[in-house]
Design an enzyme around this catalytic site. Sequence first.
Site, PDB file in Angstrom:
ATOM      1  N   HIS A  99     125.477  53.980  96.582  1.00  0.00           N
ATOM      2  CA  HIS A  99     126.669  54.446  95.885  1.00  0.00           C
ATOM      3  C   HIS A  99     127.219  53.240  95.136  1.00  0.00           C
ATOM      4  CE1 HIS A  99     126.677  58.108  98.058  1.00  0.00           C
ATOM      5  NE2 HIS A  99     127.294  57.703  99.140  1.00  0.00           N
ATOM      6  N   ASP A 127     122.654  60.636  93.309  1.00  0.00           N
ATOM      7  CA  ASP A 127     123.155  59.731  92.263  1.00  0.00           C
ATOM      8  C   ASP A 127     124.131  60.433  91.313  1.00  0.00           C
ATOM      9  OD1 ASP A 127     121.417  57.677  93.195  1.00  0.00           O
ATOM     10  OD2 ASP A 127     119.774  58.655  92.128  1.00  0.00           O
ATOM     11  N   GLU A 128     124.845  61.404  91.814  1.00  0.00           N
ATOM     12  CA  GLU A 128     125.768  62.154  90.959  1.00  0.00           C
ATOM     13  C   GLU A 128     127.083  61.411  90.743  1.00  0.00           C
ATOM     14  OE1 GLU A 128     124.579  63.356  93.860  1.00  0.00           O
ATOM     15  OE2 GLU A 128     123.489  65.235  93.526  1.00  0.00           O
ATOM     16  N   LYS A 185     128.907  60.344  93.836  1.00  0.00           N
ATOM     17  CA  LYS A 185     129.696  60.701  95.018  1.00  0.00           C
ATOM     18  C   LYS A 185     130.576  59.548  95.480  1.00  0.00           C
ATOM     19  CE  LYS A 185     125.828  61.668  97.067  1.00  0.00           C
ATOM     20  NZ  LYS A 185     124.945  61.638  95.889  1.00  0.00           N
TER      21      LYS A 185
HETATM   22  P1  GDP Z   1     126.116  58.259  94.212  1.00  0.00           P
HETATM   23  O1  GDP Z   1     124.981  57.768  95.045  1.00  0.00           O
HETATM   24  O2  GDP Z   1     126.190  59.741  94.129  1.00  0.00           O
HETATM   25  O3  GDP Z   1     127.422  57.637  94.594  1.00  0.00           O
HETATM   26  O4  GDP Z   1     125.822  57.808  92.701  1.00  0.00           O
HETATM   27  P2  GDP Z   1     125.354  56.364  92.183  1.00  0.00           P
HETATM   28  O5  GDP Z   1     126.357  55.371  92.527  1.00  0.00           O
HETATM   29  O6  GDP Z   1     123.933  56.129  92.528  1.00  0.00           O
HETATM   30  O7  GDP Z   1     125.319  56.650  90.610  1.00  0.00           O
HETATM   31  C1  GDP Z   1     126.426  56.909  89.870  1.00  0.00           C
HETATM   32  C2  GDP Z   1     126.563  55.818  88.810  1.00  0.00           C
HETATM   33  O8  GDP Z   1     127.335  56.267  87.741  1.00  0.00           O
HETATM   34  C3  GDP Z   1     127.278  54.567  89.310  1.00  0.00           C
HETATM   35  O9  GDP Z   1     126.747  53.444  88.669  1.00  0.00           O
HETATM   36  C4  GDP Z   1     128.722  54.787  88.882  1.00  0.00           C
HETATM   37  O10 GDP Z   1     129.439  53.588  88.673  1.00  0.00           O
HETATM   38  C5  GDP Z   1     128.512  55.506  87.587  1.00  0.00           C
HETATM   39  N1  GDP Z   1     129.539  56.479  87.254  1.00  0.00           N
HETATM   40  C6  GDP Z   1     130.157  57.355  88.091  1.00  0.00           C
HETATM   41  N2  GDP Z   1     130.960  58.179  87.374  1.00  0.00           N
HETATM   42  C7  GDP Z   1     130.821  57.804  86.076  1.00  0.00           C
HETATM   43  C8  GDP Z   1     131.361  58.289  84.836  1.00  0.00           C
HETATM   44  O11 GDP Z   1     132.109  59.260  84.795  1.00  0.00           O
HETATM   45  N3  GDP Z   1     130.956  57.672  83.697  1.00  0.00           N
HETATM   46  C9  GDP Z   1     130.094  56.618  83.687  1.00  0.00           C
HETATM   47  N4  GDP Z   1     129.764  56.070  82.514  1.00  0.00           N
HETATM   48  N5  GDP Z   1     129.557  56.130  84.828  1.00  0.00           N
HETATM   49  C10 GDP Z   1     129.917  56.735  85.995  1.00  0.00           C
END
Ligand code: GDP
Length: 424
Positions: free
Chosen positions: A41, A13-14, A16
């Site tokens: 994601h 959940d970073e 990606k």
């Molecule tokens: P992934 O599985 O690594 O792609 O991560 P997730 O999608 O589960 O979680 C990342 C969350 O943070 C998502 O809701 C994105 O829209 C949000 N997000 C990503 N980058 C940023 C950022 O720089 N700032 C904010 N406020 N939200 C972000």
Amino acid sequence: MSNCAIVGINWGDEGKGRMVDLLTDRYDIVVRFQGGGNAGHTVINERGKFALHLLPSGIFREGVVNILGNGVAVDPESLVREMNEVRAQGVALTPENLMISDRASLLMPWHRDMDELEERRLADKKFGSTKQGIAPFYSDKFQKKTVLAGELNYPEHLREHLMALMEWKNLTLTKVYGAEPYTWEMIERWLNDYCALIKPHVADTGAFLKKAQTEGKSILFEAQLGSLRDLDYGIHPYTTSSNTMAAYAPIGSGLPGARIDEVIGVVKAYSTCVGEGPFVCEMFGPEADKLREAGFEYGAKTGRPRRVGPVDIVATRYGVEVQAATAIALTKLDVLSYMDRIPVCTHYRLNGELVDRFPFPAALDDCEPVVEYFDGWNCDISACRKWDELPEAAKNYVLYIEKQIGCFIKYVSVGPERDSIIVR
Ligand code: GDP
């Protein structure tokens, strides 16, 4: 031509998906190389807000070919549901822009049952599985008790193979767990309702990638989850059941000889973790609630509140090392803007000693976080697009993390939208 892997450095959940969506304009092909539909994601771009579970995050870019590699747990049921959702939001999915490796194993309905039944048996000792059948799926794959997507093109062979697997799985379902057995009618329904719809996308993606490679095309490898959930290098047994490492990308993609030129490790500006297991830097109480709300830290797949904490230098340094990251994308820096002072977990304390190397999983329960505080910046940074536009305190925070983890932070993300990014 250059190849790149985008991987998670922490517990997943970073952000990606957000980084893949941003960078796909430089790549011809995006390949998901491991994992299943058990995580999400979230991608926000000019076409809307999307929660992707199995589909590669390059699906929104015209001309980009998206592949589910052989390392992925392809769940026809979840995939069809997700394809319908994405299509309903106006995204075209064709056998040209979405390909499924013929060597990818199919996640069967009974894998989900097994997950559920085993978590129920474990009761309070449960692992916090998302119950998508991922662990039973990979166990069966390693026992060679799965069918490959390519077998959908060989109906006679498939029928015989599935019959044998069903007979075998029914023994466990009924005799070990006392559950209902599967019938051939149930499997036929599954084949017609879901497998028939993904079949046009099944192809020899290994051959496709090999050709693309000789033509000089560039490939982006997309991981699910993060380093600390890697089956071999993570917080065993609270890991996922596949390898989230960049080093696995060529194997799980169908291009075992691929060279990866760049590994972009995605790190969140604070820590989050879903499910059970050791999470040394965890914060509790109102401080944690505030951070969870500020970052909207709820699982994309399950809606579960995520556990939160400050950025964990010990775990992040380890994540960077095992991924062999060549550059870092630091996401969600904007979320910390409300804090007067920013906590950082700089070390662990284990048996009275300061530790800066990530310990063996069994020792994690005895570790305590050592937390230091940095000055906050107390202003909205979400409109910053250049490094120099960031307040000094925010720059200091980023530079401190960079120094401690020993890897250049090339991207600083200050919002979820595609263009909310600072490239250094
Ligand atoms: P992934 O599985 O690594 O792609 O991560 P997730 O999608 O589960 O979680 C990342 C969350 O943070 C998502 O809701 C994105 O829209 C949000 N997000 C990503 N980058 C940023 C950022 O720089 N700032 C904010 N406020 N939200 C972000």
